[in-house]
Design an enzyme around this catalytic site. Structure first.
Site, PDB file in Angstrom:
ATOM      1  N   ARG A  83       0.887  -1.178   0.000  1.00  0.00           N
ATOM      2  CA  ARG A  83       0.000   0.000   0.000  1.00  0.00           C
ATOM      3  C   ARG A  83       0.915   1.215   0.000  1.00  0.00           C
ATOM      4  O   ARG A  83       1.731   1.386   0.914  1.00  0.00           O
ATOM      5  CB  ARG A  83      -0.896   0.008   1.244  1.00  0.00           C
ATOM      6  CG  ARG A  83      -1.576   1.345   1.462  1.00  0.00           C
ATOM      7  CD  ARG A  83      -2.675   1.298   2.482  1.00  0.00           C
ATOM      8  NE  ARG A  83      -3.811   0.567   1.976  1.00  0.00           N
ATOM      9  CZ  ARG A  83      -5.026   0.584   2.528  1.00  0.00           C
ATOM     10  NH1 ARG A  83      -5.244   1.312   3.611  1.00  0.00           N
ATOM     11  NH2 ARG A  83      -6.008  -0.103   2.002  1.00  0.00           N
ATOM     12  N   HIS A 110      -7.433   0.896  -6.331  1.00  0.00           N
ATOM     13  CA  HIS A 110      -7.604  -0.015  -5.180  1.00  0.00           C
ATOM     14  C   HIS A 110      -8.284  -1.296  -5.670  1.00  0.00           C
ATOM     15  O   HIS A 110      -9.412  -1.596  -5.306  1.00  0.00           O
ATOM     16  CB  HIS A 110      -8.440   0.692  -4.101  1.00  0.00           C
ATOM     17  CG  HIS A 110      -8.393   0.039  -2.762  1.00  0.00           C
ATOM     18  ND1 HIS A 110      -7.554  -1.015  -2.458  1.00  0.00           N
ATOM     19  CD2 HIS A 110      -9.106   0.287  -1.616  1.00  0.00           C
ATOM     20  CE1 HIS A 110      -7.734  -1.371  -1.195  1.00  0.00           C
ATOM     21  NE2 HIS A 110      -8.677  -0.601  -0.674  1.00  0.00           N
ATOM     22  N   GLN A 113     -10.024  -4.115  -3.431  1.00  0.00           N
ATOM     23  CA  GLN A 113     -11.325  -3.706  -2.902  1.00  0.00           C
ATOM     24  C   GLN A 113     -12.433  -4.042  -3.891  1.00  0.00           C
ATOM     25  O   GLN A 113     -13.493  -4.555  -3.514  1.00  0.00           O
ATOM     26  CB  GLN A 113     -11.300  -2.192  -2.625  1.00  0.00           C
ATOM     27  CG  GLN A 113     -12.602  -1.660  -2.088  1.00  0.00           C
ATOM     28  CD  GLN A 113     -12.878  -2.169  -0.680  1.00  0.00           C
ATOM     29  OE1 GLN A 113     -12.042  -2.023   0.207  1.00  0.00           O
ATOM     30  NE2 GLN A 113     -14.035  -2.777  -0.459  1.00  0.00           N
ATOM     31  N   ASP A 202     -17.574   6.872  -1.176  1.00  0.00           N
ATOM     32  CA  ASP A 202     -16.323   6.722  -0.422  1.00  0.00           C
ATOM     33  C   ASP A 202     -16.054   8.055   0.272  1.00  0.00           C
ATOM     34  O   ASP A 202     -16.718   9.068  -0.018  1.00  0.00           O
ATOM     35  CB  ASP A 202     -15.177   6.326  -1.378  1.00  0.00           C
ATOM     36  CG  ASP A 202     -13.904   5.934  -0.624  1.00  0.00           C
ATOM     37  OD1 ASP A 202     -13.966   5.689   0.596  1.00  0.00           O
ATOM     38  OD2 ASP A 202     -12.837   5.889  -1.267  1.00  0.00           O
ATOM     39  N   CYS A 243     -16.328   1.170   0.899  1.00  0.00           N
ATOM     40  CA  CYS A 243     -15.165   0.314   1.201  1.00  0.00           C
ATOM     41  C   CYS A 243     -14.752   0.408   2.658  1.00  0.00           C
ATOM     42  O   CYS A 243     -14.076  -0.471   3.166  1.00  0.00           O
ATOM     43  CB  CYS A 243     -14.008   0.695   0.292  1.00  0.00           C
ATOM     44  SG  CYS A 243     -13.305   2.317   0.643  1.00  0.00           S
ATOM     45  N   ARG A 271     -13.055  -9.023   1.579  1.00  0.00           N
ATOM     46  CA  ARG A 271     -11.650  -8.713   1.286  1.00  0.00           C
ATOM     47  C   ARG A 271     -10.804  -9.954   1.550  1.00  0.00           C
ATOM     48  O   ARG A 271      -9.903 -10.286   0.797  1.00  0.00           O
ATOM     49  CB  ARG A 271     -11.154  -7.557   2.181  1.00  0.00           C
ATOM     50  CG  ARG A 271     -11.823  -6.217   1.931  1.00  0.00           C
ATOM     51  CD  ARG A 271     -11.451  -5.639   0.588  1.00  0.00           C
ATOM     52  NE  ARG A 271     -10.013  -5.486   0.440  1.00  0.00           N
ATOM     53  CZ  ARG A 271      -9.304  -4.473   0.937  1.00  0.00           C
ATOM     54  NH1 ARG A 271      -9.901  -3.492   1.570  1.00  0.00           N
ATOM     55  NH2 ARG A 271      -7.997  -4.389   0.750  1.00  0.00           N
TER      56      ARG A 271
HETATM   57  N1  NVA Z   1     -10.279   6.530  -0.960  1.00  0.00           N
HETATM   58  C1  NVA Z   1      -9.833   6.062   0.333  1.00  0.00           C
HETATM   59  C2  NVA Z   1      -9.920   4.585   0.427  1.00  0.00           C
HETATM   60  C3  NVA Z   1      -9.551   4.009   1.767  1.00  0.00           C
HETATM   61  C4  NVA Z   1      -9.597   2.530   1.798  1.00  0.00           C
HETATM   62  C5  NVA Z   1      -8.424   6.547   0.578  1.00  0.00           C
HETATM   63  O1  NVA Z   1      -7.576   6.419  -0.310  1.00  0.00           O
HETATM   64  O2  NVA Z   1      -8.168   7.090   1.658  1.00  0.00           O
HETATM   65  N1   CP Z   2     -11.102  -0.485   2.571  1.00  0.00           N
HETATM   66  C1   CP Z   2      -9.834  -0.536   2.959  1.00  0.00           C
HETATM   67  O1   CP Z   2      -8.896  -0.750   2.182  1.00  0.00           O
HETATM   68  O2   CP Z   2      -9.666  -0.365   4.295  1.00  0.00           O
HETATM   69  P1   CP Z   2      -8.301  -0.142   5.076  1.00  0.00           P
HETATM   70  O3   CP Z   2      -7.794   1.227   4.722  1.00  0.00           O
HETATM   71  O4   CP Z   2      -8.684  -0.242   6.525  1.00  0.00           O
HETATM   72  O5   CP Z   2      -7.315  -1.196   4.681  1.00  0.00           O
END
Ligand code: NVA
Ligand code: CP
Length: 285
Positions: A83, A110, A113, A202, A243, A271
């Protein structure tokens, strides 16, 4: 794979142990609850071991090139999940690693997801092909971009509803359109939701977005909150997804998140199952 372990306690191993003798590095340059726990538990259920690494504690990209990090990690582990911020870190790591690299979220995409989201839709409603998905909020959002990647693979239609200036990247829209999907932009949230099979939102401010622009973004996006009034215009059997993590009463109300359309916690659980399949696919085991 999900069905095969129905009723088991979470730590109980799967009957098949395809990851026995394998070790997986899970690298996080941003916070995570679901991704961290689901990958770790998934590897454990399949008989493998994990190394959970914080980007902050590594030389990754600062002090050592990403390419060298990729070469070194490939000597120690069988699979890497990362990540990160810029997608170029992921692609550079993948280019130089000799083991598979999984995208656990970048600023731009992502995909894990969306594999879980599609699985969740199909568990509840059958094939997603030909269905209408409506995404509310920031079109540049990584989850929505991966919905477009998913549309190109699974053949569903997408409508984006958000303020001007926050439309999705052309590259992703073109990818879905080229695959024969309808991709629409509709600034009116009520018009957008007509005939929706799946409504998605989101967070309005993602982890990589500047916190100083928060108030301005909230003002822009407030008309796109998913609430009961909006859901009443979708199909009666429409599903609602987020998500998570969510900012309750901002992008979606608790009445929707905890209401009859919502499948947000199935989505979170899936997931685990979807990523276990992704890891097996990556390693061809
Ligand atoms: N769009 C959000 C997704 C978190 C899982 C982010 O990137 O913070
Ligand atoms: N939805 C998701 O990826 O959650 P986290 O940021 O908690 O991993």
């Amino acid at each position: 794979m999900k069905t095969a372990r129905a009723g088991r306690s979470k730590g109980e191993p799967d009957d098949e142990q395809p990851l026995a003798g394998h070790i997986v590095a899970l690298i996080f340059e941003k916070p995570s609850t679901r991704t961290r726990v689901s990958f770790d538990v998934g590897v454990c259920q399949m008989g493998g071991k994990t190394l959970v690494l914080s980007g902050r504690d590594m030389h990754l990209g600062h002090g050592e090139t990403i390419a060298d990090t990729a070469r070194v990690l490939s000597r120690f582990v069988d699979l890497i999940m990362i990540r990160t911020f810029n997608e170029s870190v992921l692609t550079e790591l993948a280019e130089h690693a000799t083991v598979p690299v999984i995208n656990g979220l970048t600023n731009r995409t992502h995909p894990c997801q969306i594999m879980a989201d599609i699985m969740t839709f199909e568990e509840h409603r059958g094939p997603i092909t030909g269905k209408k998905v409506v995404c509310y909020g920031d079109g540049h959002n990584n989850v929505f971009s991966s919905f477009l990647q998913g549309a190109a693979k699974f053949g569903f239609d997408i409508t984006f509803s958000g303020p001007p200036g926050l439309a999705p990247e052309d590259e992703f829209m073109n990818m879905a359109r080229k695959a024969g999907c309808s991709v629409a932009i509709e600034q009116d949230p009520v018009k957008a939701v007509q005939n929706a099979d799946l409504v998605v939102t989101d967070t309005w401010v993602s982890m990589h977005d500047s916190q100083s622009a928060k108030e301005q973004r909230h003002n822009l996006l407030r008309p796109y909150q998913v609430n009961d009034d909006l859901m009443a215009h979708a199909r009666a059997d429409a599903l609602f997804m987020h998500c998570l993590p969510a900012h309750r009463e901002e992008e979606a109300t608790s009445s929707v998140m905890d209401g009859p359309h919502s499948v947000i916690f199935d989505e979170a659980e899936n997931r685990l199952h979807a990523q276990k399949a992704i890891m097996r696919w990556c390693l061809a085991i």
